[in-house]
Every structure is written in structure tokens, then in C-alpha cells.
Design a protein around this motif. Sequence first.
Motif, mmCIF file in Angstrom:
data_model
loop_
_atom_site.group_PDB
_atom_site.id
_atom_site.type_symbol
_atom_site.label_atom_id
_atom_site.label_comp_id
_atom_site.label_asym_id
_atom_site.label_seq_id
_atom_site.Cartn_x
_atom_site.Cartn_y
_atom_site.Cartn_z
ATOM 1 N N ALA A 61 69.041 132.747 -15.303
ATOM 2 C CA ALA A 61 69.653 132.820 -13.980
ATOM 3 C C ALA A 61 68.676 133.430 -12.989
ATOM 4 N N ALA A 62 68.683 132.911 -11.763
ATOM 5 C CA ALA A 62 67.846 133.472 -10.704
ATOM 6 C C ALA A 62 68.318 132.963 -9.362
ATOM 7 N N ASP A 63 68.161 133.799 -8.341
ATOM 8 C CA ASP A 63 68.463 133.422 -6.968
ATOM 9 C C ASP A 63 67.155 133.036 -6.281
ATOM 10 N N LEU A 64 66.961 131.763 -6.035
ATOM 11 C CA LEU A 64 65.693 131.295 -5.485
ATOM 12 C C LEU A 64 65.472 131.713 -4.045
ATOM 13 N N ALA A 65 66.521 132.213 -3.393
ATOM 14 C CA ALA A 65 66.345 132.727 -2.035
ATOM 15 C C ALA A 65 65.663 134.095 -2.046
ATOM 16 N N ASP A 66 65.603 134.710 -3.221
ATOM 17 C CA ASP A 66 64.998 136.034 -3.407
ATOM 18 C C ASP A 66 63.620 135.851 -4.033
ATOM 19 N N ALA A 67 62.570 136.157 -3.285
ATOM 20 C CA ALA A 67 61.203 135.930 -3.772
ATOM 21 C C ALA A 67 60.920 136.673 -5.072
ATOM 22 N N ALA A 68 61.426 137.896 -5.193
ATOM 23 C CA ALA A 68 61.204 138.670 -6.416
ATOM 24 C C ALA A 68 61.898 138.026 -7.605
ATOM 25 N N ASP A 69 63.061 137.445 -7.373
ATOM 26 C CA ASP A 69 63.791 136.784 -8.455
ATOM 27 C C ASP A 69 63.066 135.519 -8.909
ATOM 28 N N VAL A 70 62.406 134.833 -7.982
ATOM 29 C CA VAL A 70 61.621 133.652 -8.356
ATOM 30 C C VAL A 70 60.472 134.062 -9.275
ATOM 31 N N GLU A 71 59.823 135.169 -8.953
ATOM 32 C CA GLU A 71 58.737 135.663 -9.796
ATOM 33 C C GLU A 71 59.248 136.018 -11.193
ATOM 34 N N ARG A 72 60.438 136.622 -11.246
ATOM 35 C CA ARG A 72 61.029 136.946 -12.551
ATOM 36 C C ARG A 72 61.339 135.674 -13.335
ATOM 37 N N LEU A 73 61.853 134.648 -12.659
ATOM 38 C CA LEU A 73 62.141 133.372 -13.320
ATOM 39 C C LEU A 73 60.879 132.803 -13.948
ATOM 40 N N ALA A 74 59.785 132.813 -13.199
ATOM 41 C CA ALA A 74 58.520 132.280 -13.716
ATOM 42 C C ALA A 74 58.073 133.063 -14.948
ATOM 43 N N ALA A 75 58.222 134.376 -14.884
ATOM 44 C CA ALA A 75 57.802 135.215 -16.014
ATOM 45 C C ALA A 75 58.662 134.953 -17.243
ATOM 46 N N GLU A 76 59.980 134.824 -17.054
ATOM 47 C CA GLU A 76 60.878 134.603 -18.186
ATOM 48 C C GLU A 76 60.747 133.190 -18.752
ATOM 49 N N ALA A 77 60.343 132.248 -17.915
ATOM 50 C CA ALA A 77 60.148 130.877 -18.404
ATOM 51 C C ALA A 77 58.980 130.808 -19.375
ATOM 52 N N GLY A 78 57.964 131.638 -19.159
ATOM 53 C CA GLY A 78 56.801 131.658 -20.051
ATOM 54 C C GLY A 78 55.882 130.472 -19.830
ATOM 55 N N GLU A 79 55.266 129.996 -20.913
ATOM 56 C CA GLU A 79 54.351 128.858 -20.811
ATOM 57 C C GLU A 79 55.151 127.576 -20.615
ATOM 58 N N VAL A 80 54.921 126.932 -19.495
ATOM 59 C CA VAL A 80 55.661 125.718 -19.139
ATOM 60 C C VAL A 80 54.692 124.550 -19.024
ATOM 61 N N ASP A 81 55.044 123.439 -19.655
ATOM 62 C CA ASP A 81 54.229 122.220 -19.573
ATOM 63 C C ASP A 81 54.709 121.287 -18.467
ATOM 64 N N ILE A 82 56.009 121.354 -18.172
ATOM 65 C CA ILE A 82 56.626 120.483 -17.171
ATOM 66 C C ILE A 82 57.479 121.342 -16.247
ATOM 67 N N LEU A 83 57.192 121.279 -14.967
ATOM 68 C CA LEU A 83 57.985 121.998 -13.974
ATOM 69 C C LEU A 83 58.665 120.987 -13.069
ATOM 70 N N VAL A 84 59.991 121.043 -13.003
ATOM 71 C CA VAL A 84 60.748 120.171 -12.109
ATOM 72 C C VAL A 84 61.406 121.046 -11.050
ATOM 73 N N ASN A 85 60.872 120.976 -9.832
ATOM 74 C CA ASN A 85 61.424 121.732 -8.704
ATOM 75 C C ASN A 85 62.554 120.911 -8.097
ATOM 76 N N ASN A 86 63.752 121.116 -8.632
ATOM 77 C CA ASN A 86 64.902 120.323 -8.208
ATOM 78 C C ASN A 86 65.869 121.090 -7.317
ATOM 79 N N ALA A 87 65.986 122.391 -7.513
ATOM 80 C CA ALA A 87 66.988 123.169 -6.776
ATOM 81 C C ALA A 87 66.798 123.028 -5.276
ATOM 82 N N GLY A 88 67.902 122.941 -4.569
ATOM 83 C CA GLY A 88 67.800 122.809 -3.124
ATOM 84 C C GLY A 88 69.100 123.184 -2.442
ATOM 85 N N VAL A 89 68.995 123.495 -1.171
ATOM 86 C CA VAL A 89 70.168 123.780 -0.357
ATOM 87 C C VAL A 89 70.168 122.818 0.817
ATOM 88 N N TYR A 90 71.326 122.326 1.189
ATOM 89 C CA TYR A 90 71.429 121.430 2.338
ATOM 90 C C TYR A 90 72.664 121.812 3.134
#
Length: 247
Positions: A61-90
Motif C-alpha cells: 500500500a502507498a499514497d502516490l500523492a505523498d513523495a515519501a510514500d512513493v520512495e517507500r513503495l520503491a524500496a519495498e518493491a525491491g528489484e523490479v524487472d517490469i514497472l507499469v506506471n498505471n495509477a492515475g487520478v482524473y
Amino acid sequence: MSDLAGKTALVTGATAGIGRAVAMRLAENGAKVVVHGRNADRGAELVSAIAGKGGRARFVAADLADAADVERLAAEAGEVDILVNNAGVYEFAPTPDTSTDGVHRHLAINTRAPFQLVAALAPGMAARGHGVIVNVSSTATTKVTPGGAAYGASKAALETLTRYWATEFGGAGIRVNAVRSGPVRTPGTEPLLAAVGDAANRMTVRGRIGDPEETAEVVLFLAQDRSSYVNGTIVDVHGGEPATALD
């Protein structure tokens, strides 16, 4: 199992709509999926659904509107081979009715969060000599409609970043592409589609609104080695846009 076996994928906004369909397809084709969202219950349900089909997944879980939470998400994801930036707000509103906070929210989630995730995860991909990044964009970048300025601008920025990243990381074995999705029927878009009624089906040449799985199939293709010569491309997935009548 496809050539995704043994690879790890991070899909943002994976608990509903296009993101959920993408996470399911990647898992079905062998990838271990890190599913991101904000709702732990929906995250757990998706992980269970993937496991029920023999796949592997975990939820972060992470709130992408929070820059620090995005950094935590990246750290918890670990080594990633495929990144899909799908989340969005409209959030659609005329420019005078769009608050400064609303503009910031669009740019934070739709543009800054993908930038942060690429900055955090691409160096590891480069060190390993391979990686795939797929950004989910929107026809709002090319089909201008009233009330969509903040959303369209944030997605247009993401498409520009796609081309820059393809150039910046392409020599290190990383491919970066985007899917420019047309109208798709999801829980998030259902209220908007209901408001326009039958006119929604006239938004595409196909005469209907798309399904999340149709966009997910294109994301899957871009994630696989069979698209190995595709880099820096924006792929339109919108069913065909009707011609505009001339005055």
C-alpha cells in the motif's frame, strides 16, 4: 509460462480497472507481481485471485500523492524487472473551477510518482542489463475536451517522459514505452460513462467502450521479449477515433 517467468513486476494502481487486468495477465504469464494500491482489502483480494490461478503476488500500500510514500513503495518493491506506471487520478472541471491543490494532485500522482519510481528502480535494471517500463497514458493528451486540462497536461508530461527515458536508459538494456488508452469501462469511469449514456458508445469507431483486458493485452506485449525492438513508442489503444466533421 512465457518469457516473464522469473521476473518481478510492479504495477501501480493494480487493485481495479486496467491495473488489475494488467496484474492478472502478467502473473498468468509467469511474473511475480507486486500489486500496489491504497485499499488493503482490495489488495488482498487481488493477491488471492492471482494465487488462485497459480500465480504469485504480494500487496504494497502507498499514497502516490505523498513523495515519501512513493520512495517507500520503491524500496519495498525491491528489484523490479517490469514497472507499469498505471495509477492515475482524473478529476474533470473547467480551469477556473480547478483548485491549485487539484492541479498538484494530478501532477503528483500522474507525473511525479512515475518519475520517482523510474529514478529509483531504473538504475537497478540498468545494472542487471535488462528492464521494461510501461506507462499508461490517455487519449486526453491528443483529444481535447472541455474540463480535462489538468488531467491531459499530466498525462502529456508522462508521454514526454516516456520518450526521454527510452533515450536515457535504452543503451542499458531498458525499454520504455507507453500505452495511450481510450475510454475504458472501469469502476472509476462508470459514473462518467453513465452520465453521457448511449453517446459513450459513439466515442470510438468500434462503437463501444473498451474493456480493461484489451489494454492489458497491449501492456503484456510491451512487457515481453517479443516486443524487443519497440522502444520510445506511444501505442494507441482506443478502438479508433471518429472523424471530426468539417464546418
